[in-house]
Design an enzyme around this catalytic site. Structure first.
Site, PDB file in Angstrom:
ATOM      1  N   GLU A 149       1.039  -1.264   0.077  1.00 26.08           N
ATOM      2  CA  GLU A 149       0.055  -0.200   0.091  1.00 26.08           C
ATOM      3  C   GLU A 149       0.793   0.963   0.014  1.00 26.08           C
ATOM      4  O   GLU A 149       1.973   1.384   0.632  1.00 26.08           O
ATOM      5  CB  GLU A 149      -0.828  -0.001   1.113  1.00 26.08           C
ATOM      6  CG  GLU A 149      -1.991  -0.838   0.889  1.00 26.08           C
ATOM      7  CD  GLU A 149      -2.706  -1.658   1.874  1.00 26.08           C
ATOM      8  OE1 GLU A 149      -4.116  -1.780   1.995  1.00 26.08           O
ATOM      9  OE2 GLU A 149      -2.092  -1.812   3.147  1.00 26.08           O
TER      10      GLU A 149
ATOM     11  N   CYS B 209       3.354   8.174   1.383  1.00 26.96           N
ATOM     12  CA  CYS B 209       3.928   7.394   2.400  1.00 26.96           C
ATOM     13  C   CYS B 209       4.091   5.968   1.657  1.00 26.96           C
ATOM     14  O   CYS B 209       3.313   5.641   1.217  1.00 26.96           O
ATOM     15  CB  CYS B 209       2.741   7.289   3.488  1.00 26.96           C
ATOM     16  SG  CYS B 209       3.492   5.914   4.738  1.00 26.96           S
TER      17      CYS B 209
ATOM     18  N   CYS C 235       5.859  -7.430   7.177  1.00 24.84           N
ATOM     19  CA  CYS C 235       6.953  -6.948   8.044  1.00 24.84           C
ATOM     20  C   CYS C 235       7.335  -8.082   8.977  1.00 24.84           C
ATOM     21  O   CYS C 235       6.347  -8.905   9.469  1.00 24.84           O
ATOM     22  CB  CYS C 235       6.410  -5.719   8.804  1.00 24.84           C
ATOM     23  SG  CYS C 235       7.606  -4.976   9.650  1.00 24.84           S
TER      24      CYS C 235
ATOM     25  N   CYS D  33       5.577  -5.595  15.886  1.00 31.12           N
ATOM     26  CA  CYS D  33       5.444  -4.812  16.817  1.00 31.12           C
ATOM     27  C   CYS D  33       3.820  -5.143  17.317  1.00 31.12           C
ATOM     28  O   CYS D  33       3.140  -5.298  16.449  1.00 31.12           O
ATOM     29  CB  CYS D  33       5.565  -3.295  16.160  1.00 31.12           C
ATOM     30  SG  CYS D  33       7.099  -2.980  15.766  1.00 31.12           S
TER      31      CYS D  33
ATOM     32  N   CYS E 196       0.891  -3.024  15.731  1.00 26.68           N
ATOM     33  CA  CYS E 196       0.624  -2.692  14.350  1.00 26.68           C
ATOM     34  C   CYS E 196      -0.050  -3.663  13.504  1.00 26.68           C
ATOM     35  O   CYS E 196       0.281  -4.870  13.661  1.00 26.68           O
ATOM     36  CB  CYS E 196       2.189  -2.168  13.972  1.00 26.68           C
ATOM     37  SG  CYS E 196       2.418  -1.924  12.350  1.00 26.68           S
TER      38      CYS E 196
ATOM     39  N   GLY F 202       6.486  -2.496   6.283  1.00 28.11           N
ATOM     40  CA  GLY F 202       7.900  -2.583   6.186  1.00 28.11           C
ATOM     41  C   GLY F 202       8.744  -2.016   7.008  1.00 28.11           C
ATOM     42  O   GLY F 202       8.558  -1.019   7.429  1.00 28.11           O
TER      43      GLY F 202
ATOM     44  N   CYS G 296      -1.875   5.522   9.961  1.00 26.23           N
ATOM     45  CA  CYS G 296      -0.469   4.658  10.484  1.00 26.23           C
ATOM     46  C   CYS G 296      -0.920   3.223  11.060  1.00 26.23           C
ATOM     47  O   CYS G 296      -1.834   3.160  12.011  1.00 26.23           O
ATOM     48  CB  CYS G 296       0.324   5.536  11.656  1.00 26.23           C
ATOM     49  SG  CYS G 296       0.613   7.042  11.012  1.00 26.23           S
TER      50      CYS G 296
HETATM   51  N1  SAH Z   1       8.857  -0.238  10.353  1.00 30.65           N
HETATM   52  C1  SAH Z   1       9.050   1.280  10.155  1.00 30.65           C
HETATM   53  C2  SAH Z   1       8.107   1.694   9.278  1.00 30.65           C
HETATM   54  C3  SAH Z   1       6.797   1.883   9.634  1.00 30.65           C
HETATM   55  S1  SAH Z   1       6.374   3.252  10.080  1.00 30.65           S
HETATM   56  C4  SAH Z   1       8.948   1.785  11.624  1.00 30.65           C
HETATM   57  O1  SAH Z   1       8.637   1.174  12.507  1.00 30.65           O
HETATM   58  O2  SAH Z   1       9.393   3.006  11.846  1.00 30.65           O
HETATM   59  C5  SAH Z   1       4.902   3.300  10.569  1.00 30.65           C
HETATM   60  C6  SAH Z   1       4.698   4.022  12.058  1.00 30.65           C
HETATM   61  O3  SAH Z   1       3.321   3.910  12.458  1.00 30.65           O
HETATM   62  C7  SAH Z   1       5.492   3.634  12.933  1.00 30.65           C
HETATM   63  O4  SAH Z   1       5.960   4.756  13.924  1.00 30.65           O
HETATM   64  C8  SAH Z   1       4.790   2.769  13.693  1.00 30.65           C
HETATM   65  O5  SAH Z   1       5.434   2.532  14.872  1.00 30.65           O
HETATM   66  C9  SAH Z   1       3.171   3.513  13.807  1.00 30.65           C
HETATM   67  N2  SAH Z   1       2.138   2.531  13.911  1.00 30.65           N
HETATM   68  C10 SAH Z   1       2.234   1.244  13.867  1.00 30.65           C
HETATM   69  N3  SAH Z   1       0.887   0.822  14.083  1.00 30.65           N
HETATM   70  C11 SAH Z   1       0.247   1.799  14.379  1.00 30.65           C
HETATM   71  C12 SAH Z   1      -1.090   1.936  15.010  1.00 30.65           C
HETATM   72  N4  SAH Z   1      -1.998   1.066  15.144  1.00 30.65           N
HETATM   73  N5  SAH Z   1      -1.378   3.158  15.152  1.00 30.65           N
HETATM   74  C13 SAH Z   1      -0.586   4.127  15.379  1.00 30.65           C
HETATM   75  N6  SAH Z   1       0.514   4.079  14.827  1.00 30.65           N
HETATM   76  C14 SAH Z   1       1.239   2.992  14.378  1.00 30.65           C
END
Ligand code: SAH
Length: 372
Positions: free
Chosen positions: A97, A110, A117, A121, A124, A170, A344
């Protein structure tokens, strides 16, 4: 798998030095690279026959040896707030995406760096999809190419895409072989010409990646911190067990020490009752007081099956107040494109397993093939 002799190189993923090598191998002058960058990225030309400043013989050889092949768009969704989300098909039946977020003074794209990934986390939604593979440089740049050609490079004399953030699916620092040339193309004046502060690489904290990228190339660094203490951070970002917070902050310091204009953006997703209390804010202040940085608080975006909830507005405000009082620059990210699941951590089609997604991609492609 090594590329077979019959496999054509995708020129979309070659940066200037990669293209120079390619043309020299063909027995051509390196300056052909400059022409090719402009044809592909500035004029969006993918048909060699339209490249009128190349000789007919060269065009024929290019057709034999190379292709210019962006990923295909399999769906496009537009949010009420102007955000656009594309699902792009990548080779092998997968999809990633890409999200465009327009604002009055800028347009941010973005992009994804991997299919799925592997970092898991816990908050996420991409993690629920598992990891399929790294994207190639052509697939990474292809997202920008497609967005730019679909949106139009300019509107009312203003660029549509002014910023690119590696914040889609990713972990970019685990795919540097492709991210490096992609970054080169985004920065190149003959391609997208984006200034270094306008291309952000976001990482969950892959220290060797931060260190190797800190040397030489310029880009803006964002680090997904989400907690200042190891115990909590390891629960949210399991990678923290390998690269603990104190080592991560030390790597960020090395990055900022390389250039006095560098600063790190720390992303901090606000999760109710988990990391959003005043003591968490104070712990964050203690961690970050020693380096040039800013904090971006991201309201947690819920997705099906998650036990987490977003912090209240009051908790976010209080958290911001504490960090600001300590002299840190703290902003709260506006959630965009919620109605199309483009926010995000929501970059995965709702309730689709990897095999369901692959099936969807195949169906869409088959439909397109019939239609065209
Ligand atoms: N892997 C990289 C790139 C992903 S960026 C990284 O971790 O930085 C995506 C961003 O959105 C990251 O800061 C991630 O932690 C955040 N994120 C992931 N899931 C989310 C959620 N459900 N709500 C808000 N932020 C989230």
């Amino acid at each position: 798998m090594p590329a077979g002799p019959e496999e054509k190189v995708n020129l979309l993923g070659l940066d200037r030095s990669g293209l120079e090598r390619f043309f020299v191998d063909l027995g051509e002058k390196p300056f052909r690279a400059r022409q090719m960058l402009q044809w592909i990225h500035q004029r969006a030309v993918t048909d060699y026959d339209e490249m009128t400043d190349l000789s007919l013989a060269l065009r024929q050889r290019l057709a034999e040896r190379a292709k210019i092949e962006p990923p295909r768009i399999i769906s496009e969704q537009c949010s009420e707030d102007g955000t656009v989300k594309w699902l792009m098909a990548t080779e092998g039946g997968n999809a990633v995406e890409t999200v465009y977020i327009p604002e009055p003074s800028r347009g941010t794209l973005c992009i994804s760096s991997q299919v799925g990934c592997m970092l898991n986390c816990t908050f996420c939604s991409t993690a629920t999809q598992g990891f399929s593979r790294n994207l190639t440089a052509a697939e990474i740049v292809g997202q920008v190419w497609l967005a730019a050609t679909t949106l139009g490079h300019e509107r009312h004399g203003q660029r549509r895409i002014t910023n690119v953030v590696f914040m889609g699916m990713g972990e970019p620092m685990l795919n540097l072989e492709a991210v490096r040339p992609a970054l080169g193309i985004l920065r190149d004046d003959l391609a997208y010409g984006l200034a270094s502060r306008r291309v952000t690489i976001s990482t969950a904290g892959v220290i060797p990646g931060i260190d190797s990228m800190s040397e030489g190339v310029e880009f803006a660094l964002a680090v997904s911190l989400h907690a200042a203490e190891n115990e909590l951070r390891s629960r949210l970002v399991p990678l923290n067990r390998k690269y603990p917070v104190e080592d991560l902050i030390a790597a960020c310091k090395r990055y900022t020490a390389g250039n006095h204009r560098r600063s790190v953006t720390f992303e901090y997703t606000m999760i109710e009752g988990v990391n959003d209390r005043p003591e968490h804010a104070r712990a964050l202040v203690r961690r970050l007081s020693c380096l040039p940085c800013k904090i971006n608080l991201i309201p947690f975006n819920p997705f099906p099956g998650t036990p987490f909830r977003c912090s209240s507005d009051e908790a976010i405000y209080e958290f911001q107040k504490i960090t600001r009082a300590a002299g840190l620059i703290t902003t709260v990210r506006k959630t965009r494109g919620e109605d199309i699941d483009a926010a995000c951590g929501q970059l995965v089609g709702k309730l689709l397993t990897p095999s369901q997604r692959r099936q969807l991609v195949q169906q869409q492609l088959a439909r397109q093939a019939v239609a065209s």
